[in-house]
Design a protein around this motif. Structure first.
Motif, PDB file in Angstrom:
ATOM      1  N   ASN A  49       0.861  -1.174   0.000  1.00 39.67           N
ATOM      2  CA  ASN A  49       0.000   0.000   0.000  1.00 39.67           C
ATOM      3  C   ASN A  49       0.900   1.226   0.000  1.00 39.67           C
ATOM      4  OD1 ASN A  49      -2.299   1.552   0.057  1.00 39.67           O
ATOM      5  ND2 ASN A  49      -2.856   1.070   2.162  1.00 39.67           N
ATOM      6  N   ILE A  50       0.358   2.363  -0.405  1.00 37.19           N
ATOM      7  CA  ILE A  50       1.077   3.631  -0.379  1.00 37.19           C
ATOM      8  C   ILE A  50       0.220   4.624   0.391  1.00 37.19           C
ATOM      9  CG2 ILE A  50       1.980   5.533  -1.763  1.00 37.19           C
ATOM     10  CD1 ILE A  50       2.369   3.545  -4.052  1.00 37.19           C
ATOM     11  N   SER A  51       0.817   5.354   1.334  1.00 40.23           N
ATOM     12  CA  SER A  51       0.028   6.308   2.106  1.00 40.23           C
ATOM     13  C   SER A  51       0.489   7.737   1.864  1.00 40.23           C
ATOM     14  CB  SER A  51       0.045   5.953   3.594  1.00 40.23           C
ATOM     15  OG  SER A  51       1.375   5.939   4.108  1.00 40.23           O
ATOM     16  N   PHE A  52       1.526   8.192   2.563  1.00 36.94           N
ATOM     17  CA  PHE A  52       1.975   9.577   2.436  1.00 36.94           C
ATOM     18  C   PHE A  52       3.427   9.664   2.898  1.00 36.94           C
ATOM     19  CE2 PHE A  52      -0.470   8.976   6.368  1.00 36.94           C
ATOM     20  CZ  PHE A  52       0.506   9.222   7.324  1.00 36.94           C
ATOM     21  N   GLY A  53       4.023  10.838   2.693  1.00 36.16           N
ATOM     22  CA  GLY A  53       5.422  11.015   3.034  1.00 36.16           C
ATOM     23  C   GLY A  53       5.659  12.204   3.945  1.00 36.16           C
ATOM     24  N   PRO A  54       6.904  12.688   4.017  1.00 33.27           N
ATOM     25  CA  PRO A  54       7.246  13.764   4.937  1.00 33.27           C
ATOM     26  C   PRO A  54       6.448  15.039   4.722  1.00 33.27           C
ATOM     27  CG  PRO A  54       9.234  12.736   4.068  1.00 33.27           C
ATOM     28  CD  PRO A  54       8.088  12.173   3.296  1.00 33.27           C
ATOM     29  N   ALA A  55       6.066  15.331   3.490  1.00 34.37           N
ATOM     30  CA  ALA A  55       5.339  16.577   3.222  1.00 34.37           C
ATOM     31  C   ALA A  55       4.004  16.617   3.955  1.00 34.37           C
ATOM     32  CB  ALA A  55       5.119  16.735   1.722  1.00 34.37           C
TER      33      ALA A  55
END
Length: 227
Positions: free
Chosen positions: A43-49
């Motif tokens: 799965n892909i969620s979100f990053g540092p931004a």
């Protein structure tokens, strides 16, 4: 003390800032941020931004859980984004001890996560570098999964291994009022809840958080004072 750490993975992503404020005001102690890369987990969620964008929304403790591999190239970015603790998986890189050293050098609390198939013994060489152990009670990657009962044994083993040390024990996956008591009794002082915390919309968040906390306190007799 029992800490309730709602996972924003279960929040409304179209209103993520508002959701973070709402769950914090509803009684959350920490905010849990699940970072997924589509490689280490499916799965892909979100990053540092996104972490940086949410940081002004609350002064609650940001508990960043990196389900990514490799993790080392991104540790500084998440620290700069506003993480208070950064947790990496044992399998996320070839030098987990170095990863934990880096997190601490960045001024953050260092955590390690154990998947359901990862033996508790894998953290024994790391105890001097740890502030937090996160026991996964589901296979990481998706919210809404059912609690894996064998994680209770892992929690108990981690509790025994960390006795006498200033290491927090957290559990993540399938945490509801029905499972919180058993998880807390087995050794978890931090309960990460996604769907159970965010169900029903903002008007229900306070009731949801309180129900999880009450179940844990009832099972353990712990003080529920928030950090």
């Amino acid at each position: 003390m029992t800490i309730i750490a709602p996972s924003i993975l279960a929040a409304d992503f179209a209103r993520l800032g508002e959701e973070t404020r709402a769950i914090a005001q509803a009684g959350a102690d920490w905010i849990h941020l699940d970072v997924m890369d589509g490689h280490f987990v499916p799965n892909i969620s979100f990053g540092p931004a996104v972490v940086k964008a949410l940081r002004p929304c609350t002064d609650k403790f940001f508990d960043v859980h990196l389900m990514i591999a490799p993790a080392d190239p991104y540790l500084a970015a998440f620290a700069e984004a506003g993480a208070d603790a950064i947790t990496v998986h044992v399998e996320a890189g070839p030098h987990i001890h170095r990863s934990l050293q880096t997190i601490r050098a960045l001024g953050k609390r260092a955590g390690v996560a154990l998947n359901p198939g990862t033996p508790a013994s894998s953290i024994e060489p790391l105890l001097d570098m740890l502030d937090l152990v996160l026991v996964m009670s589901v296979n990481p990657g998706f919210g809404g999964q059912s609690f894996i009962d064998s994680s209770l044994e892992t929690l108990a083993r981690v509790k025994a291994m960390t006795a006498g040390r200033s290491i927090d024990i957290s559990v993540d996956g399938g945490i509801t009022p029905e499972t919180a008591g058993a998880a807390a009794s087995a050794g978890a002082g931090i309960l990460v809840a996604g769907s159970a915390a965010f169900k029903g919309g903002p008007d229900a968040y306070g009731k949801n958080v309180a129900a999880i906390r009450e179940a844990a306190q009832s099972a353990t007799g712990r003080d529920g004072v928030r950090c």
